[in-house]
Motif scaffolding. Sequence first.
Motif, mmCIF file in Angstrom:
data_model
loop_
_atom_site.group_PDB
_atom_site.id
_atom_site.type_symbol
_atom_site.label_atom_id
_atom_site.label_comp_id
_atom_site.label_asym_id
_atom_site.label_seq_id
_atom_site.Cartn_x
_atom_site.Cartn_y
_atom_site.Cartn_z
ATOM 1 N N SER A 153 14.258 5.896 -3.421
ATOM 2 C CA SER A 153 13.901 5.859 -1.901
ATOM 3 C C SER A 153 14.261 7.404 -1.491
ATOM 4 O O SER A 153 13.550 7.749 -0.574
ATOM 5 N N LYS A 154 14.896 8.107 -2.171
ATOM 6 C CA LYS A 154 15.420 9.486 -1.759
ATOM 7 C C LYS A 154 14.164 10.237 -1.907
ATOM 8 O O LYS A 154 13.838 11.383 -1.387
ATOM 9 N N LYS A 155 13.279 9.888 -2.809
ATOM 10 C CA LYS A 155 12.005 10.637 -2.870
ATOM 11 C C LYS A 155 10.873 9.908 -2.489
ATOM 12 O O LYS A 155 10.092 10.775 -2.010
ATOM 13 N N ILE A 156 11.016 8.629 -2.413
ATOM 14 C CA ILE A 156 9.555 7.982 -2.003
ATOM 15 C C ILE A 156 9.617 8.101 -0.276
ATOM 16 O O ILE A 156 8.404 8.572 0.287
ATOM 17 N N SER A 157 10.831 7.851 0.315
ATOM 18 C CA SER A 157 10.833 7.690 1.954
ATOM 19 C C SER A 157 10.297 9.284 2.295
ATOM 20 O O SER A 157 9.440 9.205 3.336
ATOM 21 N N PRO A 158 11.019 10.318 1.948
ATOM 22 C CA PRO A 158 10.516 11.733 2.458
ATOM 23 C C PRO A 158 9.236 12.040 2.340
ATOM 24 O O PRO A 158 8.394 12.618 3.151
ATOM 25 N N TYR A 159 8.630 11.505 1.011
ATOM 26 C CA TYR A 159 7.247 11.855 0.640
ATOM 27 C C TYR A 159 6.415 11.085 1.577
ATOM 28 O O TYR A 159 5.334 11.818 2.120
ATOM 29 N N ILE A 160 6.628 9.950 1.979
ATOM 30 C CA ILE A 160 5.587 9.209 2.840
ATOM 31 C C ILE A 160 5.753 9.550 4.457
ATOM 32 O O ILE A 160 4.826 9.943 5.141
ATOM 33 N N LEU A 161 7.278 9.473 4.773
ATOM 34 C CA LEU A 161 7.303 9.379 6.331
ATOM 35 C C LEU A 161 7.267 10.905 6.757
ATOM 36 O O LEU A 161 7.169 11.119 7.953
ATOM 37 N N HIS A 162 7.439 11.903 6.012
ATOM 38 C CA HIS A 162 7.236 13.387 6.164
ATOM 39 C C HIS A 162 5.844 13.781 6.255
ATOM 40 O O HIS A 162 5.540 15.066 6.580
ATOM 41 N N ASN A 163 4.979 12.862 6.090
ATOM 42 C CA ASN A 163 3.566 13.108 5.960
ATOM 43 C C ASN A 163 2.686 12.389 6.901
ATOM 44 O O ASN A 163 1.216 12.086 6.415
ATOM 45 N N LEU A 164 3.289 12.061 7.948
ATOM 46 C CA LEU A 164 2.417 10.869 8.881
ATOM 47 C C LEU A 164 1.549 11.608 9.925
ATOM 48 O O LEU A 164 0.618 10.887 10.369
ATOM 49 N N ASP A 165 1.409 12.736 9.808
ATOM 50 C CA ASP A 165 0.385 13.756 10.517
ATOM 51 C C ASP A 165 -0.916 13.957 9.625
ATOM 52 O O ASP A 165 -1.528 15.120 9.996
ATOM 53 N N GLU A 166 -1.133 13.265 8.555
ATOM 54 C CA GLU A 166 -2.264 13.779 7.662
ATOM 55 C C GLU A 166 -3.404 13.468 8.388
ATOM 56 O O GLU A 166 -3.699 12.587 9.185
ATOM 57 N N LYS A 167 -4.494 14.702 8.423
ATOM 58 C CA LYS A 167 -5.498 14.526 9.163
ATOM 59 C C LYS A 167 -6.813 14.075 8.441
ATOM 60 O O LYS A 167 -7.692 13.683 8.942
ATOM 61 N N ASP A 168 -6.680 14.379 7.303
ATOM 62 C CA ASP A 168 -8.198 14.056 6.391
ATOM 63 C C ASP A 168 -8.129 12.471 6.360
ATOM 64 O O ASP A 168 -7.244 11.773 5.960
ATOM 65 N N PRO A 169 -9.550 11.823 6.619
ATOM 66 C CA PRO A 169 -9.763 10.514 6.540
ATOM 67 C C PRO A 169 -9.635 10.077 5.104
ATOM 68 O O PRO A 169 -9.520 8.441 5.234
ATOM 69 N N VAL A 170 -9.677 10.655 4.375
ATOM 70 C CA VAL A 170 -9.567 10.104 3.059
ATOM 71 C C VAL A 170 -7.934 9.749 2.588
ATOM 72 O O VAL A 170 -7.676 8.666 1.911
ATOM 73 N N ILE A 171 -7.059 10.581 3.123
ATOM 74 C CA ILE A 171 -5.758 10.536 2.820
ATOM 75 C C ILE A 171 -4.934 9.691 3.899
ATOM 76 O O ILE A 171 -4.014 8.558 3.818
ATOM 77 N N CYS A 172 -5.325 9.685 5.318
ATOM 78 C CA CYS A 172 -4.610 9.082 6.258
ATOM 79 C C CYS A 172 -4.497 7.574 6.112
ATOM 80 O O CYS A 172 -3.384 7.152 6.307
ATOM 81 N N PRO A 173 -5.616 6.634 6.022
ATOM 82 C CA PRO A 173 -5.334 5.129 5.726
ATOM 83 C C PRO A 173 -4.353 5.169 4.959
ATOM 84 O O PRO A 173 -3.473 4.168 4.703
ATOM 85 N N ALA A 174 -4.243 5.832 3.707
ATOM 86 C CA ALA A 174 -3.583 5.549 2.497
ATOM 87 C C ALA A 174 -2.000 5.711 2.817
ATOM 88 O O ALA A 174 -1.039 5.377 2.475
ATOM 89 N N VAL A 175 -1.742 6.813 3.554
ATOM 90 C CA VAL A 175 -0.477 7.050 4.285
ATOM 91 C C VAL A 175 0.047 6.044 5.004
ATOM 92 O O VAL A 175 1.367 5.886 4.781
ATOM 93 N N TRP A 176 -0.680 5.635 5.975
ATOM 94 C CA TRP A 176 -0.330 4.571 6.621
ATOM 95 C C TRP A 176 0.168 3.269 6.178
ATOM 96 O O TRP A 176 1.084 2.526 6.383
ATOM 97 N N GLU A 177 -0.430 2.803 4.912
ATOM 98 C CA GLU A 177 -0.431 1.868 4.372
ATOM 99 C C GLU A 177 0.866 1.958 3.410
ATOM 100 O O GLU A 177 1.696 1.005 3.368
ATOM 101 N N ALA A 178 1.080 3.178 3.278
ATOM 102 C CA ALA A 178 2.508 3.411 2.397
ATOM 103 C C ALA A 178 3.565 3.344 3.368
ATOM 104 O O ALA A 178 4.480 2.661 3.092
ATOM 105 N N ALA A 179 3.366 3.859 4.652
ATOM 106 C CA ALA A 179 4.472 3.931 5.573
ATOM 107 C C ALA A 179 4.856 2.337 5.785
ATOM 108 O O ALA A 179 6.015 2.190 5.896
ATOM 109 N N LEU A 180 3.913 1.629 6.176
ATOM 110 C CA LEU A 180 4.035 0.372 6.485
ATOM 111 C C LEU A 180 4.924 -0.671 5.448
ATOM 112 O O LEU A 180 5.714 -1.243 5.601
ATOM 113 N N SER A 181 4.274 -0.204 4.328
ATOM 114 C CA SER A 181 4.967 -0.932 3.142
ATOM 115 C C SER A 181 6.343 -0.447 2.805
ATOM 116 O O SER A 181 7.159 -1.171 2.647
#
Length: 1732
Positions: A298-326
């Motif tokens: 979690s110490k690697k996964i959590s910061p990597y996901i939750l610290h990148n919630l403001d991704e702008k690119d439509p390619v990455i943004c849906p994947a970020v939020w799916e990862a965040a919900l998971s």
Amino acid sequence: MPGPGSKKQSQRTKGNTKPSSSSEAAKLLAEAGTAPTGFIGFGTLSTPPAYVPASEGFDDGESSLDPDFRMVLRKVMKRDSTTKVKALQEVTALFREKDEELVKGVLPFWPRNYNKLANDVDYRVREAAQQALNALAIRMKKNLAPHLKSIMGCWLLSQCDTYPTVASAAQQAFQTAFPPAKQINAISFCKSEICEYLMDNLLKQTPLTLSDPKSTEKEDMENKYNRVLTSSLLAFRKLLTSLTSEQIQDLTGQLDQLLSDPKLWKHGKSSILSVRAGMFNFLAGVCQSCPDIANQHSKKISPYILHNLDEKDPVICPAVWEAALSLVNFVENCWKDISVEKAFWPKFRNFLANGCHGNACYVAADLLPFISKVPVGILGENNRFYEEFLSYFKQGLSKDQVQSSLSELSALTKAFMECSHFILKSCVKFKESSSFAKDVFLEQVYPVVQSSLVEEKSNLSKTSLYGMMGKLSTSIDMADIMDSYVGEFWTTLSDDVTVTMETMRDKSGIFFVDRLVHFVKCLVYPDVVVKTKSDTRVKFSTIGSKVEPSIQYSGNKVELTQSTKKFVEKLVLKSFGIAYHEKRKEYLHLFASLIELHPSETMLQEVISLCNEEKQSDQSNSSYFVFEICLPWLDQSQSSEENELNPEELISVLITFIPLLEKEDVLSLLIKLTQMLKSIRSFHCLFEKVLSAHRNRPGIKQWLGSQDLAVRLSDMAKSICHKSMQDSDMSEDEIQHGWNVITLVLSADGESVPQEAVETILATVLQSLKQIRDSPEAQKMDVAVRFVSIAMQSFFYHSKDCLRLPVATELLLMLFAISIERLNISEETASLAENAWNSGIGKVVKETGGLMHDGNVLSKAVEIVKCKLKHVQSFSGYDNLYGAVKRLLSAVKENLPCTDGNPNPVVASLMQQLYVITDVSAQTLNFTMVRRDLSYLDEPRVAGSSGVSMVSAMFTALYDAHLLYSNIEGASNTKTDEDVTECALTETEKDVLLLVIQTSSVLHIWTEEDRKTSSFPDVSMTTSQVNDLLTKIFQLVSIEDQKQLLTTALDSCTSKSYLWPLSLSTMLKYLSQNVEFTLSFDSLMDRCVELTEGCIQMLQACMAHLDIGSCTALSELMVARLLSCPKDAACSANGGFGALAVLNSSLRRTAKESLPDLLKAALSQIVTWRDEDPDLLLLDCRLSDVKPSHMLINTEMAVFLNTLVCQISRELSDKDWDFILCTTVSLIQTIEMSSSSILFSPLIENFVCAITELFAAIADCIQNKLPQAITVYPPNLKTEWDEFFSDSAYSVLLLVFHELIGSDEKSDPTKSKPSTITNGCRHLVLRSMGNALRYCPKQYLLDHKLPPCLRAEELSPLPDALQSLINHLCTYLTSTESSVQLTGFNLLLRVIPEVSQHYKDKDSTESKAEENTVRSPPQGMMDVMKASSLVVHDLVQDLPLGHTLGVAPHTEENRWCLSHLLVWEIVLQLFKNAPDELRQEYAGYLREHEYLDTVMFHLLRLMPTNPTQSYFQFPEQLDPKDDILSIQQLACGVYYHTLEIMPALARQWWKDQDRKTAGHVDRFTSKYVSPMLCTGEIKSVNVNDTSLQNITIKTRPATREVIATYALEEVSIEIVITLPPNYPLGNINVTSEKKVGVSAAQWDKWLLQLNIFLQHQNGSIIDGLRIWKRNIDKRFDGVDDCMICFSVLHSTNFQLPRMVCKTCKKKFHSACLYKWFQTSHNSTCPLCRNLF
């Protein structure tokens, strides 16, 4: 050779065993034993790049691998992508085609190839590899299992390929290999290998190790590496999500190793978007499938996901939020491992404040589940997180980029309201947060709602905001703790809205009113659906352009809360006050819309009070409001022109209060409205709302039946019908509303609207439609029919007993007739009319059962069909009619009860009524008999006509055939017995079928006689369809019915109409398609005991369907009749004429061995008749005075003699030939005496055709057959023919032929009856005479007796007789009859050599000093050339190069194209026969007048694009009997002759063309013409020519070379002439191999001269050599060279130097001297410079 330091490999020396390729190296190593398994390919896992071994079996010598597979597997390892794709396609085909054992042998070698190809740089290779795997999986199935682990990793990777088609192909292959139930087991079976393969890609591979750096570009290597990384991450997730938790336990160690490796997290920071997106997808899969492992890391996964919630690119943004919900769902400690204040919250609020950076459509729905997992106190106490979350969220809603995108705004609005609802429910659940709930409701939600109503630029009203607000207010209001807050919300909103209503006084307030109406309706109907209209068209956005959403109010009506009701009531009162006092239409609309939702007496009391009026105590609020306030207000709105109020809004208000009024008040109100409303639009609004909402109320029923309404409807119907069908000032909108009212009236049942009113309206509509139907204006007709059709369809559909009204029936039938005619109406309108009468017919059939009787609807419809059928003149018109009949039958069948497979009697009765039985004209029978299809009979038998036009008969036959086939086919389909497909016909159907057969026979003859196929294209299509239908019908008719039909036809031949023999012939053609059909010879003979006229033609019609034995027996029987026939009975049908007529037909199918005896016996009897009765033959008489029977026997005798000459000419004696020749020539003399009557009697035409065909057969025999077997013919036959018979016959024929051509308009002075000239019979006569004239010798043509035809302006050296002949024959070339054109062409070919000879003789007698540079061919030819060129040019000028003009036969286009080609062929032959000097003069003329350019332009567009070799073989003579001469084939022959006869002109023309034209001509000529021309030229060289003495010629056909050796005393010259591949377009190459006795300068000069002669002379190689030899001979004879060109013969006109200078006595060519004068601008001698 490269030096020692060169990088290039030196040349291998002898004995060097170093192989030249890797494959050879592998082979040598395998043979030497150093590589026991051979070198196969690269490894792809943990090993560095190296060759990996495969099985020993790959060795060529010992392998069991199929050779095809071995070869193709080598191809797939090539470097070129295209080669790989093609090789893989071959592999796929082999997998499908080869035996299973051979395919199984490939399995050991497939994994290594597949693993490499599936990761290729080119997506096409990867896709082809998956397709090959799919094919392999289909064949191998379970046999693939041993090799599964070696390919599964790459297979799963390919299913996640970034290129969609590759992934799709891999998934298809996977589904093919494994059923859905076994797919998880397959992955589980290979899970360790898959994991190892993917980890290798992620942790060990680099761009350099994945690709070969020597053969791959750096960019391609990087792209491949990034693609493999992305696919590996996605494949890892697919692996984890496919396995169960127990199966994943085996991979725990590998996953832990992977997540601990820094290189993995380095990929997470990649600049490649797809890699980062894959990383988030992979982590989402880890959290969902392996929560324990995710918690550990979690110490690697959590910061990597939750610290990148403001991704702008439509390619990455849906994947970020799916990862965040998971993450937040499965990893409980994630919040402890992140920096909330410094990293998480700044990124999250930035994301919200910017409206999700344009990704709201993808991630807005994730916001609610995400915040539901966020700890409430993450930012401190007092719900600070929720407060700031909503604040930033609200800020994002107001962003311009969000407001401009309705989809983004809708997604964010929905998410905002859902989150607000969640937060408020949380506040209700925890009562201590009630103050925060107030803040949320009033400070967060309220501003959004308030701005959506007030701010004009806001688009929030177009989203689901109002519906969700309705649900929110209803659900929150149920909690007691929120009562005060909700009330405060609505009070505040009401105050703000009221203030806004006061401040908005201009038109900009319209948007505000619309939003208020929408808002209130959403409160009442919270389940509102807002849809945005999608427009897939690409277009530019414009300023102010908006996409208006469509709104659907659905669901149950919700009872409003008290606070909401007060809000709505306040809006009602305020809107009414403004509308009533200030006359504002938008607020009247607001009032009408709101009061409609909930009208009540209490609200009306307050409304009345706003009017400053007091109502009477005994009057209800609703009654007072309606009669005292609304009605005067409505009257005022109609009378005042300046009033902007909409009357429809007031009408809506009035209709709203009808439920609150008493019955008498309702009736009074509606009557007043009926009388008051002036606008049709307003009346439509009233009528529509009353019928839709309150139809069954007592007062309304009385109003619908009132006289006032009936009068208003009647007047309005008259006005609308009149103004919509004539020019008027009424707007289209008013007319449309008027027709809508008529439609509503007609669609109401009889209980709603009185029948009298409906009948009056229908009568008005019918009368108006009758008037407009005769109008020439198409637009009015279309509009009228469209309105009437819509109204009548509604009437037929809704009204009961609709067709009991006579006017309704008449309207239905009129629409039926209009849909058949389709005059001045569009297809859409015609379809509406069809739908209308279809509904009416269906109603009739349902109500009456469809019984047919006089005067009912179906009977009248049948009468309309039959009437319209008589006037059909085109195939499109017929299509409309038969389409209407099919729909009529369909409507009847669909509305009748099922009859369990038996034919419905109603349908059968209707079918019988629909058949049309009529006679056809006999006008074509003359043509049939003149053409000898049947023997000609007495004129009275063939006279007469039924009066029915052939076009009408044609479409009637097609109509009956269609009906018959559909009926028979339908009956066949309903039979329950599968083996029985034949159907029995009724008597009516038999009669109809016989009539169709008869009409088909006549139509076939008619199309050939008048040649209508091209001038009337519908004829060809119609007759073809009739034939096809008859073929299908006879396939379905029972054998018994076929026998009865045949018996009827045979009986009718002898007793009924003259057309029955034709019908019998046609019927036999269809019956004979059944292999079991046989025609009984004995039964035919039983019918013909006595030969009547009908029996004669019946036997002739049956002749083609009798076998040879029967025909031979019939011939013997007829010869016996002849031999027993006395001379007195020779002309009777039962005597000589009948027997001879039948014999002439049967001889065509008589056994050859029996012919001589039969023919000689019949001939002896004819000679006997002649001897006994010399008057039997028509000698020296006028045919118009001869009895028909006498002429008929002479005709049959001529036909018999024709057969005699054609069949047994070698066996005829001298006496027989004398009889034949004397008879023929004598009968031709008789024709001359009756030439003026030929075209006015079919009998005479029949006679002339028979005689001229006999003459043609004799001429052909003597000219062509006799020279081949001269010993078997009488020795003096040729001499007697030439000296005594042919001269007079040809003279007569040519003269009569010429007279017939110009006698179209002449009448017969000896006949009192009208002229009976027919084009078909005239064509047959001209064709027969033209066929006879084509054998005419040249001398007889030159001695012709045609009238003079000379031109004063034409200066010609030709004799007057020859000039007249040419002028006459040239006019034949433009005749409308193709046979005349071909005859003129054939005769011109005969006299062309004579023309050239006369020109040559004239030139020899002219002064040598006078030289012509150009000379025109005979003027008559050039006149035809000019006229035809103009017409043909108009036809082809717009046709692009490479396209062919389609020329139908028997058209004006065909006539002029044929004329153009024939006259140019004549010019070519004239050119060919001309001497060299004259040929150049002709060439100069053609070049000067650009005739060649014109002709070549036309030929390129008349020739087919892909001709066959036979097309270029132009016949020596054209047969005038060839009616359908192919223009395309003729054009190819003319093109061939043009290149052959005018090579120099053609070459120069080609060089002058543009690049596109020259390229097309070069390709076409090289492919089709040049090989034939070269072969012909080389063959012609071998022919000995006396003018080429001292020249020896040899040929080399294979190399297109001609070797000519010139030897004279000590001089010996050898030259080689090489023809180019595109001869004659390319230049001819001339080289010298040997020369003796000639100086180099002299030889170069002669070689140049030969080159010039060959390039510039228009002739063959022999002609060029002959001219060159003349030049050399003249040089040796001492003739001086021209001092300008230094040649004896001129290079273009081949003349000697004749122009002599008087001073220096030097000679010059006239052409050279003229060019010298022209270029030097003076007239001095080139040598002495004295004046010439």
